[in-house]
Design a protein around this motif. Structure first.
Motif, PDB file in Angstrom:
ATOM      1  N   UNK A  59       0.739  -1.376  -0.046  1.00 50.76           N
ATOM      2  CA  UNK A  59      -0.069   0.064   0.063  1.00 50.76           C
ATOM      3  C   UNK A  59       0.979   1.162   0.033  1.00 50.76           C
ATOM      4  N   UNK A  60       1.907   1.201   0.631  1.00 56.68           N
ATOM      5  CA  UNK A  60       2.768   2.310   1.096  1.00 56.68           C
ATOM      6  C   UNK A  60       4.050   1.840   1.735  1.00 56.68           C
ATOM      7  N   UNK A  61       5.271   2.401   1.695  1.00 57.90           N
ATOM      8  CA  UNK A  61       6.565   2.134   2.354  1.00 57.90           C
ATOM      9  C   UNK A  61       7.154   3.231   2.920  1.00 57.90           C
ATOM     10  N   UNK A  62       8.001   3.122   3.816  1.00 55.19           N
ATOM     11  CA  UNK A  62       8.815   4.157   4.356  1.00 55.19           C
ATOM     12  C   UNK A  62      10.246   3.532   4.289  1.00 55.19           C
ATOM     13  N   UNK A  63      11.265   3.928   3.420  1.00 54.18           N
ATOM     14  CA  UNK A  63      12.692   3.552   3.749  1.00 54.18           C
ATOM     15  C   UNK A  63      13.342   4.548   4.838  1.00 54.18           C
ATOM     16  N   UNK A  64      13.897   3.563   5.779  1.00 51.75           N
ATOM     17  CA  UNK A  64      14.353   4.419   7.066  1.00 51.75           C
ATOM     18  C   UNK A  64      15.856   4.022   7.059  1.00 51.75           C
ATOM     19  N   UNK A  65      16.624   4.909   7.698  1.00 53.05           N
ATOM     20  CA  UNK A  65      17.990   4.765   8.045  1.00 53.05           C
ATOM     21  C   UNK A  65      18.207   4.562   9.716  1.00 53.05           C
ATOM     22  N   UNK A  66      18.549   3.489  10.064  1.00 56.24           N
ATOM     23  CA  UNK A  66      18.679   3.168  11.384  1.00 56.24           C
ATOM     24  C   UNK A  66      19.238   4.371  12.260  1.00 56.24           C
ATOM     25  N   UNK A  67      18.743   4.976  13.375  1.00 53.49           N
ATOM     26  CA  UNK A  67      19.139   6.105  14.057  1.00 53.49           C
ATOM     27  C   UNK A  67      19.677   5.520  15.482  1.00 53.49           C
ATOM     28  N   UNK A  68      19.061   4.623  15.999  1.00 58.87           N
ATOM     29  CA  UNK A  68      19.461   4.156  17.426  1.00 58.87           C
ATOM     30  C   UNK A  68      18.577   2.820  17.649  1.00 58.87           C
ATOM     31  N   UNK A  69      18.971   2.034  18.602  1.00 59.17           N
ATOM     32  CA  UNK A  69      18.311   1.068  19.027  1.00 59.17           C
ATOM     33  C   UNK A  69      18.174   1.115  20.614  1.00 59.17           C
ATOM     34  N   UNK A  70      17.014   0.691  21.256  1.00 57.31           N
ATOM     35  CA  UNK A  70      17.030   0.765  22.687  1.00 57.31           C
ATOM     36  C   UNK A  70      16.524  -0.682  23.142  1.00 57.31           C
ATOM     37  N   UNK A  71      16.872  -0.938  24.315  1.00 59.41           N
ATOM     38  CA  UNK A  71      16.746  -2.535  24.779  1.00 59.41           C
ATOM     39  C   UNK A  71      15.038  -2.270  25.327  1.00 59.41           C
ATOM     40  N   UNK A  72      14.178  -3.040  24.809  1.00 56.95           N
ATOM     41  CA  UNK A  72      12.746  -3.100  25.265  1.00 56.95           C
ATOM     42  C   UNK A  72      12.420  -4.543  25.726  1.00 56.95           C
ATOM     43  N   UNK A  73      13.161  -5.030  26.694  1.00 62.03           N
ATOM     44  CA  UNK A  73      12.885  -6.208  27.217  1.00 62.03           C
ATOM     45  C   UNK A  73      13.257  -7.360  26.322  1.00 62.03           C
ATOM     46  N   UNK A  74      12.108  -8.001  25.761  1.00 61.16           N
ATOM     47  CA  UNK A  74      12.367  -9.283  24.780  1.00 61.16           C
ATOM     48  C   UNK A  74      12.601  -8.503  23.464  1.00 61.16           C
ATOM     49  N   UNK A  75      12.442  -7.486  23.456  1.00 58.86           N
ATOM     50  CA  UNK A  75      12.457  -6.940  22.030  1.00 58.86           C
ATOM     51  C   UNK A  75      13.509  -5.679  21.762  1.00 58.86           C
ATOM     52  N   UNK A  76      13.779  -5.620  20.768  1.00 58.83           N
ATOM     53  CA  UNK A  76      14.650  -4.333  20.258  1.00 58.83           C
ATOM     54  C   UNK A  76      13.659  -3.197  19.711  1.00 58.83           C
ATOM     55  N   UNK A  77      13.797  -1.911  20.102  1.00 60.44           N
ATOM     56  CA  UNK A  77      13.210  -0.841  19.847  1.00 60.44           C
ATOM     57  C   UNK A  77      13.971  -0.133  19.009  1.00 60.44           C
TER      58      UNK A  77
END
Length: 177
Positions: free
Chosen positions: A123-141
């Motif tokens: 339907x649509x897309x967003x191409x993104x450059x990874x800025x930063x990563x945060x710890x989100x428990x069992x997930x990476x934000x």
């Protein structure tokens, strides 16, 4: 109705993960496939944990499980694409949802100017450059800066996720799992 004292005491005990998932399932979300990697190592995963964060600068965030096969691909490539799915792409969503996900080569796609895989029928897309990563428990934000975007699908309804199943707006899916 919950009184304030009941609410406070309930919050002090640990929340059951299954109960949390069930309650959060009452929040309807769009369905995305996150793609990343160059042509030879491109990968994707179905994700509904996406949100826009800021218009200036243009930022979005996604969450990937810490054991996701896509996470190291995103970290290595330094970016990702958020592909918003149409209601007709439910099979694509399921194909990228399991532990043995589909390969990018199995779905119509093209490489962006930034050498990221984009699902051609999205339907649509967003191409993104990874800025930063945060710890989100069992997930990476993962916080990404939008560097390119598009909306190639015309007049299509989105695919949504609600109460554990994928649906079209206004109706349940026939492919419920």
């Amino acid at each position: 109705m919950i009184s304030v004292s009941q609410s406070t005491s309930e919050q002090l005990s640990p929340v059951d993960g299954r109960a949390l998932r069930t309650v959060c399932g009452n929040f309807a979300t769009g369905v995305t496939v996150i793609t990343s990697g160059s042509a030879e190592n491109a990968a994707g995963a179905t994700v509904n944990s996406f949100t826009s964060v800021s218009v200036d600068p243009p930022l979005v965030l996604i969450c990937l499980h810490e054991n996701s096969r896509l996470l190291p691909v995103v970290q290595e490539s330094g970016g990702f694409v958020v592909n918003f799915l149409t209601h007709q792409q439910e099979p694509v969503a399921w194909a990228f949802a399991g532990r043995q996900t589909a390969r990018i080569e199995e779905v119509p796609h093209h490489m962006s100017a930034g050498d990221m895989p984009v699902l051609s029928e999205a339907l649509a897309y967003l191409e993104c450059r990874l800025v930063t990563e945060y710890d989100g428990g069992d997930h990476a934000i993962l916080l990404g800066e939008v560097v390119a975007l598009g909306a190639p699908a015309k007049k299509e309804d989105p695919l949504i996720f609600f109460q554990g199943s994928m649906r079209e707006l206004g109706r349940e899916s026939a492919l419920q799992r």
